[in-house]
Design an enzyme around this catalytic site. Structure first.
Site, PDB file in Angstrom:
ATOM      1  CG  ASP A   1       1.623  -4.563  -1.854  1.00  0.00           C
ATOM      2  OD1 ASP A   1       0.806  -5.056  -2.304  1.00  0.00           O
ATOM      3  OD2 ASP A   1       1.471  -3.511  -1.172  1.00  0.00           O
TER       4      ASP A   1
ATOM      5  CE  LYS B   1       3.748  -0.377  -1.791  1.00  0.00           C
ATOM      6  NZ  LYS B   1       3.742  -1.343  -0.675  1.00  0.00           N
TER       7      LYS B   1
ATOM      8  CE  LYS C   1       0.062   0.136  -1.439  1.00  0.00           C
ATOM      9  NZ  LYS C   1       0.190  -0.966  -0.544  1.00  0.00           N
TER      10      LYS C   1
END
Length: 213
Positions: A91, A153, A182
């Site tokens: 991430d 995300k 996400k």
């Protein structure tokens, strides 16, 4: 969705600055017990966590976290190091200042460089929605769609606020079909998680849901 189905979409997360190995190990045990999508942990614990889990739960870690303003070379090194240590998912945080400066090509190239370092492993791109305008969020949907990244995300969980339903709906309208979403930061309950999933998220970043059980 029942709670077990929701937990299968959760990146069970512990990224506090003072996280200890004992806490990380407990996180891993909970992930095994409840069947979460991954554990999301600090880079310094990736090797130990991967050895502990032995492939039973994917290991996710963070790059350029939480501010995003480290150099591209640093992010690429962090990524390669984490993958070598056993990470299955990365991430990464974008350079938000570059986005404000409209350095779109630099952002695109950086994400592509990190994706190359990831190889076949999953890359999620954190854009920190609470610091962006809707126009900037839509631009990042466009850029992420071009990079080969697997997810966009919402948040690090370390800034002013986390995911909102409005942001997930905006992502769903503007991201390419092959890119997943996400939601992270501020997911307080199973009801919150289900609402995010219904809005278009296929991963939830949180530590709270397992605790609720």
């Amino acid at each position: 969705m029942d709670k077990k189905e929701i937990l299968k979409l959760v990146d069970h997360t512990l990224l506090k600055q003072d996280a200890t190995w004992g806490q990380i190990r407990e996180l891993c045990d909970e992930a095994l017990q409840y069947g979460t999508a991954s554990v999301c942990i600090p880079p310094s614990y990736v090797k130990q966590t991967a050895e502990y889990l032995r492939g039973r739960v994917p290991v996710c870690t963070v790059v350029g976290f939480p501010n995003g303003y480290s150099t591209t070379a640093s992010k690429v090194f962090e990524t390669a190091d984490s993958i070598a240590n056993g990470a299955d998912e990365i991430d990464m945080v974008i350079n938000i200042g570059w986005l404000k400066d409209k350095k779109f090509g630099d952002i695109l190239n950086e994400i592509r460089a990190v994706k190359t370092a990831c190889g076949k492993q999953i890359l999620k791109v954190i854009i920190e929605t609470c610091l962006l305008t809707d126009e900037e969020k839509m631009k990042m949907c466009e850029i992420v769609s071009e990079t080969g990244a697997n997810f966009i995300k919402t948040s690090t969980g370390f800034s002013k606020s986390g995911a909102t339903l409005e942001d997930i709906k905006l992502f769903a309208e503007h991201i390419s079909p092959g890119v997943k979403i996400k939601a992270a930061g501020g997911v307080q309950s199973f009801e919150d998680a289900q609402a995010f999933i219904e809005a278009g998220a296929s991963r939830i970043g949180t530590s709270r849901l397992v605790k609720l059980l």
